[in-house]
Structure formats: C-alpha cells, structure tokens
Design an enzyme around this catalytic site. Sequence first.
Site, mmCIF file in Angstrom:
data_model
loop_
_atom_site.group_PDB
_atom_site.id
_atom_site.type_symbol
_atom_site.label_atom_id
_atom_site.label_comp_id
_atom_site.label_asym_id
_atom_site.label_seq_id
_atom_site.Cartn_x
_atom_site.Cartn_y
_atom_site.Cartn_z
ATOM 1 N N GLY A 50 0.842 -1.199 0.000
ATOM 2 C CA GLY A 50 0.000 0.000 0.000
ATOM 3 C C GLY A 50 0.870 1.240 0.000
ATOM 4 C CD GLN A 88 2.980 5.825 3.238
ATOM 5 O OE1 GLN A 88 2.072 5.279 2.625
ATOM 6 N NE2 GLN A 88 3.928 5.150 3.863
ATOM 7 C CB CYS A 147 4.827 2.109 8.010
ATOM 8 S SG CYS A 147 4.350 3.678 7.254
ATOM 9 C CG LEU A 148 6.358 1.096 1.983
ATOM 10 C CD1 LEU A 148 5.814 1.343 0.581
ATOM 11 C CD2 LEU A 148 7.466 0.048 1.948
ATOM 12 C CD GLU A 202 -1.410 2.318 2.818
ATOM 13 O OE1 GLU A 202 -1.032 3.501 2.784
ATOM 14 O OE2 GLU A 202 -0.651 1.372 3.065
ATOM 15 C CG HIS A 204 -0.300 6.582 5.867
ATOM 16 N ND1 HIS A 204 0.777 7.090 6.546
ATOM 17 C CD2 HIS A 204 0.012 5.290 5.584
ATOM 18 C CE1 HIS A 204 1.711 6.145 6.678
ATOM 19 N NE2 HIS A 204 1.268 5.039 6.103
HETATM 20 O O1 K1U Z 1 1.557 2.381 4.020
HETATM 21 C C1 K1U Z 1 2.628 1.819 3.892
HETATM 22 O O2 K1U Z 1 3.628 2.298 4.370
HETATM 23 C C2 K1U Z 1 2.718 0.519 3.141
HETATM 24 C C3 K1U Z 1 2.698 -0.688 4.060
HETATM 25 C C4 K1U Z 1 1.275 -1.194 4.137
HETATM 26 C C5 K1U Z 1 0.976 -2.223 5.172
HETATM 27 C C6 K1U Z 1 1.764 -3.287 5.439
HETATM 28 C C7 K1U Z 1 1.422 -4.218 6.391
HETATM 29 C C8 K1U Z 1 0.268 -4.087 7.068
HETATM 30 C C9 K1U Z 1 -0.503 -3.007 6.815
HETATM 31 C C10 K1U Z 1 -0.163 -2.076 5.860
HETATM 32 C C11 K1U Z 1 3.620 -1.737 3.460
HETATM 33 O O3 K1U Z 1 3.428 -2.183 2.391
HETATM 34 S S1 K1U Z 1 4.962 -2.234 4.421
HETATM 35 C C12 K1U Z 1 5.745 -3.523 3.421
HETATM 36 C C13 K1U Z 1 5.035 -4.821 3.479
HETATM 37 O O4 K1U Z 1 4.309 -5.069 4.406
HETATM 38 C C14 K1U Z 1 5.209 -5.821 2.414
HETATM 39 C C15 K1U Z 1 6.178 -5.704 1.467
HETATM 40 C C16 K1U Z 1 6.306 -6.673 0.466
HETATM 41 C C17 K1U Z 1 5.468 -7.742 0.434
HETATM 42 C C18 K1U Z 1 4.488 -7.871 1.405
HETATM 43 C C19 K1U Z 1 4.367 -6.916 2.400
HETATM 44 ZN ZN ZN Z 2 2.326 3.246 6.211
#
Ligand code: K1U
Ligand code: ZN
Length: 176
Positions: free
Chosen positions: A46, A51, A95-96, A138, A141
């Site tokens: 997401g 962001q 979270c990225l 999301e 955010h």
């Molecule tokens: O909003 C963001 O920063 C993105 C975040 C979203 C999220 C992840 C986990 C639970 C809820 C919301 C991410 O994508 S973090 C990276 C991640 O979880 C992931 C990366 C590659 C493959 C699978 C997951």
């Molecule tokens: Zn996030």
Amino acid sequence: MTLRPILIHPDPRLKKLCEPVSEVTDDIRKLADDMLATMYDAPGVGLAAPQVGVLKRLFVMDCVKEKDAAPDPMVLINPEVSWISEETNVYEEGCLSIPEQFAEVTRPKEVRMKWLGLDGQLHEEQFDGLWATCAQHENDHLNGKLFIDYLGPMKRKMITRKMEKLKRERARDKEA
Ligand code: K1U
Ligand code: ZN
C-alpha cells in the site's frame, strides 16, 4: 511513470489531515500511476499520497500475496469507512515511512469502504484479511495517523529515535 521519494517519519507532512480530491484530473491519474510504481518498487502492499508529500485523500494498494497471481492494483480516492466488523484481528504491520520496524496492531477484521475511482465512479467494497488491514493503515495515513500511534509511548519513542538516526545517516551518505 516516475518513482517518487517516500517520506520517512518523523516528518510534519505525515501528521497532517489530508484534503479531499475535488476532481479526477490528469495530475491525479499521474499521481496514482507514480504511487503504484513507487509501491511495487519499494516493495510494499500500500502507499498513501502523504507518504510522497502530497496532502490529498488518495491511496493505492495491491495485497495479492500469491507469487504467480496477477496483480490487482487499486486506487481509492476520497475513501470513507462505511462499516467495520466487531471482530478484530492482530497483524504485524510495517510502513514504508518507518522502514524495517514492525509491530502488532489490533484493528477490525473486516471493513467496508466507499471511494471514488479513477473512472470517476463511486465504488463500495468489503475488505478482509491483509486487504482490510492495509486499507485501514492507508486510510489512517490520510488522517495523519501512523501505526506506531497505536503503540505505547515507550515503543513509539524508541522507533522514532531509530528513524531520526536513519535519516541522519541517509543525509550523511548523500553528502559523501
Ligand atoms: O503504508 C505503507 O507504508 C505501506 C505498508 C502497508 C501495510 C503493510 C502491512 C500491514 C498493513 C499495511 C507496506 O506495504 S509495508 C511492506 C510490506 O508489508 C510488504 C512488502 C512486500 C510484500 C508484502 C508486504
Ligand atoms: Zn504506512
């Protein structure tokens, strides 16, 4: 498509209430395209507009987990939560904007959302599993809320200090 830099916590733009999108313009379509490319590149499941420094109510997500399955990119403009389940679910979120930090967060297991699509039409769908967790993460955010805001003050402070250190190191690497 352009990869946009992802803001790292702490950043005042990640704490702001975002403004609704007034019209689906070419700029919004380009933003959504760039956000999807940035999300897949990260990689993540997401990404919300704040962001990438755009304080508008828009997020993208694709929670398809199976390695060989077709991607299912979604763009949600002006999303609104119309229903949440009583049953909750615990997920170890990341979270990225808070790289390499993970913590368990409890949220409603299912959520129903209404939003405007890039087609200019209203959509409504019920999400479950990772889709539900991600959609809520999301949507937070867009209201200036991060997953660490669900943690106790000690854990939140510890993660914030780590991120401040990471940002200092990245700034130093850029100078060198
Ligand atoms: O909003 C963001 O920063 C993105 C975040 C979203 C999220 C992840 C986990 C639970 C809820 C919301 C991410 O994508 S973090 C990276 C991640 O979880 C992931 C990366 C590659 C493959 C699978 C997951
Ligand atoms: Zn996030």
